[in-house]
Design an enzyme around this catalytic site. Structure first.
Site, PDB file in Angstrom:
ATOM      1  N   HIS A   1      -8.722 -41.277  55.294  1.00  0.00           N
ATOM      2  CA  HIS A   1     -10.041 -41.483  54.714  1.00  0.00           C
ATOM      3  C   HIS A   1     -10.013 -41.042  53.260  1.00  0.00           C
ATOM      4  O   HIS A   1      -9.330 -40.073  52.906  1.00  0.00           O
ATOM      5  CB  HIS A   1     -11.099 -40.683  55.491  1.00  0.00           C
ATOM      6  CG  HIS A   1     -12.507 -41.096  55.199  1.00  0.00           C
ATOM      7  ND1 HIS A   1     -13.191 -40.649  54.085  1.00  0.00           N
ATOM      8  CD2 HIS A   1     -13.356 -41.922  55.869  1.00  0.00           C
ATOM      9  CE1 HIS A   1     -14.403 -41.178  54.095  1.00  0.00           C
ATOM     10  NE2 HIS A   1     -14.530 -41.951  55.153  1.00  0.00           N
TER      11      HIS A   1
ATOM     12  N   ASP B   1     -13.845 -45.222  61.911  1.00  0.00           N
ATOM     13  CA  ASP B   1     -13.830 -46.683  61.999  1.00  0.00           C
ATOM     14  C   ASP B   1     -12.858 -47.175  63.066  1.00  0.00           C
ATOM     15  O   ASP B   1     -13.093 -48.204  63.708  1.00  0.00           O
ATOM     16  CB  ASP B   1     -13.450 -47.287  60.642  1.00  0.00           C
ATOM     17  CG  ASP B   1     -14.447 -46.940  59.553  1.00  0.00           C
ATOM     18  OD1 ASP B   1     -15.640 -47.186  59.756  1.00  0.00           O
ATOM     19  OD2 ASP B   1     -14.038 -46.409  58.504  1.00  0.00           O
TER      20      ASP B   1
END
Length: 445
Positions: free
Chosen positions: A321, A379
């Site tokens: 991320h 995600d």
């Protein structure tokens, strides 16, 4: 917003410390004060940089620039911390629900029992949409991307609700905020139903926020829809985990649009457009596309090797991320939720889901990913969950938009009420041609 108890937070204050900037070319120097947040790094206040030294800063992507003061969300990417108004996201996902979390983001404190009942009741009474809005959908092609539909429909709300577009009126801002939060699941479900060629399903006031959305998305008039408590809880957690994430691209877009005085519906539509990008809200959709590209568990080593090759453009989507340099705290909650959903639906034999689980196992045991802290992010798991639930990949970002609307609205209201708020006007580093005289066409070479 309506009158509520003010959140017990400490505003950023200038400390006695400062940093001194020396200009060797002119001999001038400028003392810039340091601002002390309640959490996080100290911030250099550069507002007098231009007037003091006639300079601007250059910061592509604003990765080292604080664009606003906010009391809503705090992220410590190095430690893997995400706080909503000071509360850890893990605790909210475990013990709270989306409506309570929405109240917290909007008002700064968890609601009392009465405030909770009143808030849920107010949101519930706004879940219906104007009947003429339903005809608006029929102007889109059946194969239109649901996010394209949402951009248009949400932006059109200002044409249907004229009584809540005056941003100078706190009561109108409150009504607009409630309308957006309440109607977003209804409009998203309608976009889904329209793509399927199925009739719209209206909301029911007896259901929770997540239950209502699932019913509007999957129920058909021919039979009764039974809501799974496990799936409803999973949907509620997904909404909580995606409700806000500090000054990300879409939130910054909402604030920037709002700084011009645009009405709230237009601002949220702008946020949806920004969220649509695959580097932002479309990341979980990209995860599923990547899994389809890999295709078979036997090919995982091949793609792992490609991911390690700096010269290969292939990237493992859903790992690592930009903000979190540690495990994404939302991913831990989502990982557990993923297992619960797969157990409830009994879809472990799905080849794509089995591929995802094997990819997760390999990545978590590979030294390359461990050393670089490239853990599965939110995600990765949300894409698996939504696919198992029956949502097509085109709907993934729409569900993200439902959740993030609460954060957008909270951030928009905070910006409107900020006495230091100004219209956004970033500067630039100009590298084009210097000033030059116009040359008539017959003299140009």
């Amino acid at each position: 917003m309506a009158a509520q108890a003010e959140p017990k937070t400490v505003p950023a204050a200038a400390s006695r410390e400062s940093v001194t900037l020396h200009d060797n070319s002119t001999g001038k120097q400028l003392d810039l004060p340091l601002l002390s947040p309640t959490l996080g790094n100290k911030v250099v206040d550069i507002r007098k940089l231009h007037s003091g030294l006639d300079y601007f800063t250059f910061d592509p992507g604003y990765t080292a620039t604080g664009s606003c003061e906010s009391k809503i969300t705090f992220i410590d990417g190095d430690k893997g911390v995400l706080l909503y108004r000071g509360y850890p996201i893990e605790e909210l996902a475990e013990h709270s629900d989306f409506m309570e979390t929405a109240y917290l983001l909007l008002y700064g404190e968890l609601p009392t029992a009465k405030q909770r009942v009143d808030f849920v009741g107010a949101i519930t009474r706004h879940t219906m949409v104007h009947e003429q809005l339903t005809t608006f959908y029929r102007g889109f092609r059946r194969d239109a991307h649901p996010m394209a539909v949402m951009c248009g429909v949400v932006g059109a709300l200002s044409a249907f609700y004229h009584d809540s577009t005056d941003i100078s009126d706190p009561q109108q801002r409150l009504i607009a905020s409630y309308r957006l939060i309440a109607k977003m699941p209804t409009m998203a479900a309608m976009a889904f139903k329209y793509s399927l060629g199925q009739p719209f399903v209206f909301p029911q006031n007896r259901l929770s926020y997540a239950e209502n959305f699932l019913r509007m998305a999957f129920a058909v008039p021919a039979e009764e829809y039974k809501i799974s408590p496990v799936l409803a809880k999973a949907m509620d957690r997904i909404f909580i985990l995606h409700a806000d994430h500090e000054q990300n691209a879409s939130t910054s877009t909402v604030r920037l649009a709002g700084s011009s005085g645009a009405n709230p519906f237009a601002c949220i539509a702008a946020g949806i457009a920004s969220l649509w990008g695959p580097a932002h809200g479309g990341a979980n959709e990209a995860v599923l596309k990547m899994l389809h590209e890999i295709g078979d568990k036997k090919r995982i080593p091949e793609f792992i090797k490609r991911a390690k090759d700096k010269d290969d453009p292939f990237r493992l989507m859903g790992f690592g991320h930009r903000v979190y340099k540690n495990y994404d705290p939302r991913a831990k909650v989502m990982q557990r939720t993923c297992r619960e959903v797969l157990d409830e639906l009994g879809v472990h034999d799905d080849p794509i889901l089995a591929l995802a689980m094997e990819l997760e196992r390999i990545a978590l045991s590979d030294d390359y990913f461990i050393e670089r802290k490239l853990y599965p992010n939110v995600d990765f798991y949300s894409g698996i969950i939504l696919k198992a639930m029956g949502f097509p990949t085109a709907m993934f970002t729409v569900l993200f938009a439902i959740a993030r609307t609460v954060g957008w609205v909270a951030q928009w209201n905070e910006m409107i009420e900020d006495p230091d708020q100004k219209i956004g006007r970033p500067r630039q580093l100009y590298t084009g041609a210097p000033q030059r005289a116009y040359v008539p066409v017959d003299k140009r070479k």
